[in-house]
Design a protein around this motif. Structure first.
Motif, PDB file in Angstrom:
ATOM      1  N   PHE A  48       0.853  -1.189   0.000  1.00  0.00           N
ATOM      2  CA  PHE A  48       0.000   0.000   0.000  1.00  0.00           C
ATOM      3  C   PHE A  48       0.888   1.238   0.000  1.00  0.00           C
ATOM      4  CE2 PHE A  48      -3.989  -2.146   1.171  1.00  0.00           C
ATOM      5  CZ  PHE A  48      -3.490  -3.370   1.611  1.00  0.00           C
ATOM      6  N   ILE A  49       0.594   2.203  -0.871  1.00  0.00           N
ATOM      7  CA  ILE A  49       1.298   3.489  -0.818  1.00  0.00           C
ATOM      8  C   ILE A  49       0.268   4.603  -0.716  1.00  0.00           C
ATOM      9  CG2 ILE A  49       2.891   5.075  -1.945  1.00  0.00           C
ATOM     10  CD1 ILE A  49       4.155   2.811  -3.404  1.00  0.00           C
ATOM     11  N   SER A  50       0.258   5.285   0.429  1.00  0.00           N
ATOM     12  CA  SER A  50      -0.617   6.441   0.617  1.00  0.00           C
ATOM     13  C   SER A  50       0.233   7.699   0.517  1.00  0.00           C
ATOM     14  CB  SER A  50      -1.314   6.373   1.975  1.00  0.00           C
ATOM     15  OG  SER A  50      -2.239   5.307   2.000  1.00  0.00           O
ATOM     16  N   HIS A  51      -0.070   8.524  -0.498  1.00  0.00           N
ATOM     17  CA  HIS A  51       0.723   9.738  -0.737  1.00  0.00           C
ATOM     18  C   HIS A  51       0.082  10.916  -0.010  1.00  0.00           C
ATOM     19  CE1 HIS A  51       1.170   7.076  -4.212  1.00  0.00           C
ATOM     20  NE2 HIS A  51       2.337   7.637  -4.461  1.00  0.00           N
ATOM     21  N   SER A  52       0.859  11.618   0.801  1.00  0.00           N
ATOM     22  CA  SER A  52       0.325  12.837   1.417  1.00  0.00           C
ATOM     23  C   SER A  52       0.446  13.988   0.431  1.00  0.00           C
ATOM     24  CB  SER A  52       1.091  13.188   2.691  1.00  0.00           C
ATOM     25  OG  SER A  52       0.710  14.507   3.071  1.00  0.00           O
ATOM     26  N   ILE A  53      -0.649  14.731   0.278  1.00  0.00           N
ATOM     27  CA  ILE A  53      -0.601  15.888  -0.629  1.00  0.00           C
ATOM     28  C   ILE A  53      -0.357  17.178   0.153  1.00  0.00           C
ATOM     29  CG2 ILE A  53      -2.058  14.804  -2.366  1.00  0.00           C
ATOM     30  CD1 ILE A  53      -4.390  16.503  -1.261  1.00  0.00           C
ATOM     31  N   ASP A  54      -0.215  17.035   1.493  1.00  0.00           N
ATOM     32  CA  ASP A  54       0.077  18.198   2.336  1.00  0.00           C
ATOM     33  C   ASP A  54       1.548  18.125   2.738  1.00  0.00           C
ATOM     34  OD1 ASP A  54       0.248  20.230   4.145  1.00  0.00           O
ATOM     35  OD2 ASP A  54      -1.286  19.466   5.514  1.00  0.00           O
ATOM     36  N   THR A  55       2.435  18.483   1.784  1.00  0.00           N
ATOM     37  CA  THR A  55       3.870  18.308   2.025  1.00  0.00           C
ATOM     38  C   THR A  55       4.383  19.290   3.075  1.00  0.00           C
ATOM     39  OG1 THR A  55       4.196  19.681   0.076  1.00  0.00           O
ATOM     40  CG2 THR A  55       4.459  17.311  -0.211  1.00  0.00           C
ATOM     41  N   ARG A  56       3.620  20.350   3.341  1.00  0.00           N
ATOM     42  CA  ARG A  56       4.052  21.349   4.314  1.00  0.00           C
ATOM     43  C   ARG A  56       3.938  20.789   5.738  1.00  0.00           C
ATOM     44  NH1 ARG A  56       0.902  26.690   3.386  1.00  0.00           N
ATOM     45  NH2 ARG A  56       0.073  25.179   1.929  1.00  0.00           N
ATOM     46  N   HIS A  57       2.806  20.201   6.046  1.00  0.00           N
ATOM     47  CA  HIS A  57       2.540  19.754   7.413  1.00  0.00           C
ATOM     48  C   HIS A  57       2.914  18.283   7.652  1.00  0.00           C
ATOM     49  CE1 HIS A  57      -0.222  17.935  10.434  1.00  0.00           C
ATOM     50  NE2 HIS A  57       0.296  18.886  11.162  1.00  0.00           N
TER      51      HIS A  57
END
Lengths: 209, 140
Positions: A102-111
């Motif tokens: 499973f790969i869950s990509h975070s789209i909130d790279t700032r936090h």
């Protein structure tokens, strides 16, 4: 008696034909046709991300594995909690399956830094080798989202500041997309799990014969 | 004549049974329908339809120390989320931040509180005055 035996044999033969000719999942996406007339299927490009333990995640990480990809962020108040519940449900169904990742990509790279992703993964009680929560270069994540049939963008008006689709994507050993579903809809996820089983059977058949 | 009377009586009995069922069904129904609808729409994605929470990611309603102190703290947690919790404990906690719900009116907050108390707490009801006073004092 002989007829009975005969019909049993015929039945077994038919049945074995049936299982061998199970329809394969299609390869999704718009293919390219080369000058030679070859078909190039839509393929996930190379990527370079970092997971919850600070380890690199590239195509090498998923080599020889089928994997599911999605896009989220940890502080997302809208669809992500439902997506994470559904993804965990898939994870539990296939807990014993070594060939699935499973790969869950975070789209909130700032936090969503590495420690934030680590805390999130820890709280979810999952095997960190099997389920990667990744961050990386923002433009690379947003661009690969498109390759995974997802959209992701910043939007001040969206809950939590980001807008994104909640699709789960199934990728085979060759980086081809074979199935997807709406990760916020349990019924859609139920069908998706059947697709995962199908792809795993295909992979196992290819490796054994 | 006697036969007619008996039939009417039977009919009446039958009617009473139906009425009884309706009352019984009414009794099962929790009285804070709007509170429940608002909970389902605003809170259940994380805390769960059954209030059980999810893994260690989102706490269950039953675990909340604010549940029993109906009115005061709970209203502030619902409206301000982690901002309020951080202020109370003097710093950020390690939980996944709870979002604020500033779009909720005091009456809506009241209905959620009364629903939570009915479903998961002491069933003590809170008044609108208590909620409005609490909401004024959240950030002090």
């Amino acid at each position: 008696m002989r007829y009975l035996l005969g019909s049993v044999v015929v039945f077994i033969l038919l049945w074995s034909c049936q299982t061998q000719s199970e329809t394969k999942l299609p390869i999704l996406g718009i293919p390219d046709i080369t000058e030679n007339g070859d078909t190039l299927h839509h393929t996930i490009p190379e990527f370079n991300f970092i997971d919850q333990n600070g380890e690199p995640v590239t195509k090498e990480t998923v080599e020889g594995k089928v994997y599911i990809a999605d896009f989220f962020f940890t502080s997302c108040p809208s669809i992500c909690p439902i997506m994470t519940r559904e993804m965990k449900r898939i994870y539990q169904q296939f807990e014993e399956e070594d060939q699935l990742m499973f790969i869950s990509h975070s789209i909130d790279t700032r936090h969503d830094s590495v420690p934030v992703l680590k805390a999130y993964a820890d709280r979810l009680n999952i095997d960190h080798d099997k389920w990667k929560f990744v961050t990386g270069d923002k433009s690379e994540i947003y661009s690969i989202a498109n390759d995974y049939f997802n959209v992701a963008f910043e939007d001040e008006d969206a809950p939590g500041g980001y807008d994104h689709s909640g699709r789960f994507i199934l990728i085979d050993l060759n980086g081809h997309i074979r199935a997807f579903c709406d990760g916020t809809d349990p019924e859609s996820v139920d069908v998706f799990m059947k697709d995962i089983r199908k792809l795993l059977r295909e992979v196992n058949q290819n490796s054994t014969g | 004549m006697v036969r007619f009377h008996a039939m009417r009586l039977r009919k009446f009995n039958f009617l009473m049974v139906i009425v009884g069922f309706i009352f019984a069904a009414e009794g099962c129904h929790q009285p804070f329908a709007q509170g429940q609808a608002l909970y389902d729409a605003n809170c259940s994605r994380c805390h769960g339809m059954d209030g059980q929470g999810f893994e260690n990611l989102y706490p269950g309603i039953l675990e909340s120390p604010y549940l029993m102190t109906a009115g005061s703290g709970l209203a502030c947690v619902i409206v301000h989320g982690s901002d309020y919790l951080d202020e109370k404990r003097g710093g950020p906690g390690d939980e996944i931040p709870m979002p604020e719900n500033k779009h909720l009116t005091p009456v809506e907050v009241l209905n959620i509180i009364n629903y939570l108390s009915w479903e998961f707490g002491s069933r003590e009801t809170t008044t609108i005055d208590q909620v409005m006073r609490a909401m004024e004092g959240c950030k002090e």
